[in-house]
Design a protein around this motif. Structure first.
Motif, PDB file in Angstrom:
ATOM      1  N   ARG A   2       5.556   8.710  -0.918  1.00 35.90           N
ATOM      2  CA  ARG A   2       4.955   7.848  -0.193  1.00 35.90           C
ATOM      3  C   ARG A   2       4.398   8.499   0.968  1.00 35.90           C
ATOM      4  O   ARG A   2       4.933   9.645   1.555  1.00 35.90           O
ATOM      5  CB  ARG A   2       5.789   6.590   0.524  1.00 35.90           C
ATOM      6  CG  ARG A   2       6.313   5.855  -0.704  1.00 35.90           C
ATOM      7  CD  ARG A   2       7.338   4.771  -0.057  1.00 35.90           C
ATOM      8  NE  ARG A   2       7.694   3.727  -0.827  1.00 35.90           N
ATOM      9  CZ  ARG A   2       8.292   2.643  -0.499  1.00 35.90           C
ATOM     10  NH1 ARG A   2       8.434   2.241   0.702  1.00 35.90           N
ATOM     11  NH2 ARG A   2       8.684   1.886  -1.408  1.00 35.90           N
ATOM     12  N   TYR A   3       3.294   7.982   1.600  1.00 40.55           N
ATOM     13  CA  TYR A   3       2.917   8.546   3.215  1.00 40.55           C
ATOM     14  C   TYR A   3       4.100   8.207   4.175  1.00 40.55           C
ATOM     15  O   TYR A   3       4.470   7.104   4.195  1.00 40.55           O
ATOM     16  CB  TYR A   3       1.547   8.124   3.270  1.00 40.55           C
ATOM     17  CG  TYR A   3       0.523   8.609   2.666  1.00 40.55           C
ATOM     18  CD1 TYR A   3      -0.037   9.962   2.990  1.00 40.55           C
ATOM     19  CD2 TYR A   3      -0.064   7.907   1.639  1.00 40.55           C
ATOM     20  CE1 TYR A   3      -0.993  10.393   2.239  1.00 40.55           C
ATOM     21  CE2 TYR A   3      -1.126   8.363   1.026  1.00 40.55           C
ATOM     22  CZ  TYR A   3      -1.822   9.413   1.127  1.00 40.55           C
ATOM     23  OH  TYR A   3      -2.584  10.139   0.414  1.00 40.55           O
ATOM     24  N   THR A  16       2.171   1.752  -3.436  1.00 36.85           N
ATOM     25  CA  THR A  16       1.148   1.885  -4.670  1.00 36.85           C
ATOM     26  C   THR A  16       0.358   2.820  -4.648  1.00 36.85           C
ATOM     27  O   THR A  16      -0.456   3.316  -5.484  1.00 36.85           O
ATOM     28  CB  THR A  16       0.667   0.666  -4.949  1.00 36.85           C
ATOM     29  OG1 THR A  16      -0.211  -0.082  -3.872  1.00 36.85           O
ATOM     30  CG2 THR A  16       1.460  -0.538  -5.322  1.00 36.85           C
ATOM     31  N   ARG A  17      -0.027   3.132  -3.035  1.00 37.28           N
ATOM     32  CA  ARG A  17      -1.099   4.284  -2.623  1.00 37.28           C
ATOM     33  C   ARG A  17      -0.399   5.470  -2.413  1.00 37.28           C
ATOM     34  O   ARG A  17       0.161   5.711  -1.403  1.00 37.28           O
ATOM     35  CB  ARG A  17      -1.938   3.719  -1.932  1.00 37.28           C
ATOM     36  CG  ARG A  17      -3.347   3.101  -2.337  1.00 37.28           C
ATOM     37  CD  ARG A  17      -2.870   1.842  -2.876  1.00 37.28           C
ATOM     38  NE  ARG A  17      -4.373   0.921  -3.385  1.00 37.28           N
ATOM     39  CZ  ARG A  17      -4.089  -0.281  -3.712  1.00 37.28           C
ATOM     40  NH1 ARG A  17      -2.931  -0.729  -3.935  1.00 37.28           N
ATOM     41  NH2 ARG A  17      -5.281  -1.037  -3.930  1.00 37.28           N
ATOM     42  N   LYS A  65       0.723   9.784  -2.431  1.00 37.54           N
ATOM     43  CA  LYS A  65       0.247  11.018  -2.192  1.00 37.54           C
ATOM     44  C   LYS A  65       0.025  11.644  -3.611  1.00 37.54           C
ATOM     45  O   LYS A  65       0.908  11.345  -4.479  1.00 37.54           O
ATOM     46  CB  LYS A  65       1.066  11.879  -1.355  1.00 37.54           C
ATOM     47  CG  LYS A  65       1.302  11.356   0.318  1.00 37.54           C
ATOM     48  CD  LYS A  65       1.738  12.292   1.234  1.00 37.54           C
ATOM     49  CE  LYS A  65       3.258  12.391   0.946  1.00 37.54           C
ATOM     50  NZ  LYS A  65       4.150  13.144   1.894  1.00 37.54           N
ATOM     51  N   LEU A  89       0.778  -1.279  -0.042  1.00 37.75           N
ATOM     52  CA  LEU A  89       0.155   0.131   0.099  1.00 37.75           C
ATOM     53  C   LEU A  89       0.812   1.243  -0.015  1.00 37.75           C
ATOM     54  O   LEU A  89       0.631   2.355  -0.976  1.00 37.75           O
ATOM     55  CB  LEU A  89      -0.830   0.061   1.232  1.00 37.75           C
ATOM     56  CG  LEU A  89      -2.146  -0.921   1.093  1.00 37.75           C
ATOM     57  CD1 LEU A  89      -3.088  -0.731   2.562  1.00 37.75           C
ATOM     58  CD2 LEU A  89      -3.040  -0.679   0.065  1.00 37.75           C
ATOM     59  N   ARG A  90       1.884   1.176   0.740  1.00 39.98           N
ATOM     60  CA  ARG A  90       2.680   2.500   0.741  1.00 39.98           C
ATOM     61  C   ARG A  90       3.529   2.551  -0.497  1.00 39.98           C
ATOM     62  O   ARG A  90       3.700   3.877  -0.914  1.00 39.98           O
ATOM     63  CB  ARG A  90       3.802   2.282   1.977  1.00 39.98           C
ATOM     64  CG  ARG A  90       3.076   2.147   3.454  1.00 39.98           C
ATOM     65  CD  ARG A  90       4.306   2.316   4.494  1.00 39.98           C
ATOM     66  NE  ARG A  90       4.833   3.418   4.527  1.00 39.98           N
ATOM     67  CZ  ARG A  90       6.318   3.674   5.229  1.00 39.98           C
ATOM     68  NH1 ARG A  90       6.711   2.931   5.503  1.00 39.98           N
ATOM     69  NH2 ARG A  90       6.420   5.078   5.030  1.00 39.98           N
ATOM     70  N   PHE A 120      -6.161   4.140   3.917  1.00 40.46           N
ATOM     71  CA  PHE A 120      -5.530   3.898   2.309  1.00 40.46           C
ATOM     72  C   PHE A 120      -6.851   3.608   1.258  1.00 40.46           C
ATOM     73  O   PHE A 120      -6.493   3.258   0.187  1.00 40.46           O
ATOM     74  CB  PHE A 120      -4.799   2.798   2.268  1.00 40.46           C
ATOM     75  CG  PHE A 120      -3.240   3.276   2.500  1.00 40.46           C
ATOM     76  CD1 PHE A 120      -2.338   3.793   1.763  1.00 40.46           C
ATOM     77  CD2 PHE A 120      -2.856   2.728   3.907  1.00 40.46           C
ATOM     78  CE1 PHE A 120      -1.102   4.168   2.290  1.00 40.46           C
ATOM     79  CE2 PHE A 120      -1.668   2.883   4.429  1.00 40.46           C
ATOM     80  CZ  PHE A 120      -0.741   3.857   3.460  1.00 40.46           C
ATOM     81  N   ARG A 121      -8.063   3.779   2.046  1.00 39.42           N
ATOM     82  CA  ARG A 121      -9.123   3.727   1.107  1.00 39.42           C
ATOM     83  C   ARG A 121      -9.163   2.536   0.365  1.00 39.42           C
ATOM     84  O   ARG A 121      -9.493   2.237  -0.740  1.00 39.42           O
ATOM     85  CB  ARG A 121      -9.519   4.846  -0.053  1.00 39.42           C
ATOM     86  CG  ARG A 121      -9.580   6.004   0.755  1.00 39.42           C
ATOM     87  CD  ARG A 121      -9.864   7.152  -0.139  1.00 39.42           C
ATOM     88  NE  ARG A 121     -10.015   8.528   0.656  1.00 39.42           N
ATOM     89  CZ  ARG A 121     -10.166   9.871  -0.165  1.00 39.42           C
ATOM     90  NH1 ARG A 121     -10.139   9.726  -1.380  1.00 39.42           N
ATOM     91  NH2 ARG A 121     -10.178  10.756   0.761  1.00 39.42           N
ATOM     92  N   VAL A 122      -9.097   1.177   0.997  1.00 49.12           N
ATOM     93  CA  VAL A 122      -9.239  -0.202   0.412  1.00 49.12           C
ATOM     94  C   VAL A 122     -10.236  -0.868   1.307  1.00 49.12           C
ATOM     95  O   VAL A 122     -10.701  -0.296   2.297  1.00 49.12           O
ATOM     96  CB  VAL A 122      -7.797  -1.080   0.472  1.00 49.12           C
ATOM     97  CG1 VAL A 122      -6.867  -0.205  -0.285  1.00 49.12           C
ATOM     98  CG2 VAL A 122      -7.186  -0.912   2.038  1.00 49.12           C
TER      99      VAL A 122
END
Length: 217
Positions: A90-91, A82-83, A85, A79-80, A129-131
């Motif tokens: 990365r976040y 591929t998802r 900011k 997630l960090r 992360f909106r998953v």
């Protein structure tokens, strides 16, 4: 298992096998290359499952990380990566902590695998992360099946659109409605300068309706 629905209690590997078969059949019917619908990178990003495991599962081989904490760490790392900011970065641990309602120390321990996640941790990070629920913890076959079910829905929509377009090509009224819609036709008629012009549109539509030979009429 029939009609795309699996019975409760069906093993995740069996669910995955059924979804793969349905997606393959839809792709063949639509002429979509298998390499596109079963793209390893896309499915990995959508499911959180590492690409080598995706490849193994798609080929019918047993694979996957059995430990929940190890899966959590793998998927949080994905997630960090591929998802990102809006600026493409990365976040940070602090941003994840703030967004998930935990301390930076807690977030760091979870990211590094030094702390076993609770359901509350998982829910908070998934929301950040909106998953979907279960993204961080589902068994690998189940996670991949969920990702492929989204692909299946997209292919079904493509098939429905194709069938509607084919029907419209054979049906002048359907084609008119596809091109302009009921509201569009009504709006255009309302812009005509006189009642005589509007009556002509109504007369033309009546003639069109009468000319259409529908199977159930």
């Amino acid at each position: 298992m029939t009609g795309g629905f699996e019975a409760p209690g069906t093993p995740p590997t069996a669910v995955l096998s059924a979804v793969v078969a349905r997606v393959s059949a839809l792709a063949d019917r639509l002429g979509v290359p298998a390499a596109e619908v079963f793209d390893l990178g896309r499915l990995s990003a959508a499911s959180g499952v590492p690409e080598p495991v995706v490849a193994a599962l798609l080929s019918g081989r047993p694979a996957g990380e059995p430990d929940v904490q190890a899966r959590f760490v793998q998927r949080l790392d994905l997630l960090r990566r591929t998802r990102l900011k809006p600026n493409g970065r990365r976040y940070t641990q602090q941003e994840i902590a703030d967004g998930a309602g935990m301390s930076r120390q807690q977030a760091g321990a979870l990211i590094n695998g030094d702390r076993r996640p609770t359901m509350e941790h998982c829910d908070a990070i998934q929301r950040f992360f909106r998953v979907h629920a279960g993204f961080l913890t589902a068994e690998d076959p189940e996670a991949l099946a969920v990702a492929l079910q989204h692909t299946e829905q997209e292919l079904l929509q493509q098939l429905a659109d194709r069938e509607r377009a084919a029907a419209a090509a054979d049906d002048p009224l359907e084609r008119l409605l596809q091109d302009h819609g009921v509201r569009g036709i009504a709006w255009r008629a309302a812009q005509l300068p006189t009642d005589q012009h509007r009556d002509k549109v109504a007369e033309w539509l009546d003639m069109l309706l009468e000319s259409v030979k529908r199977p159930d009429s």
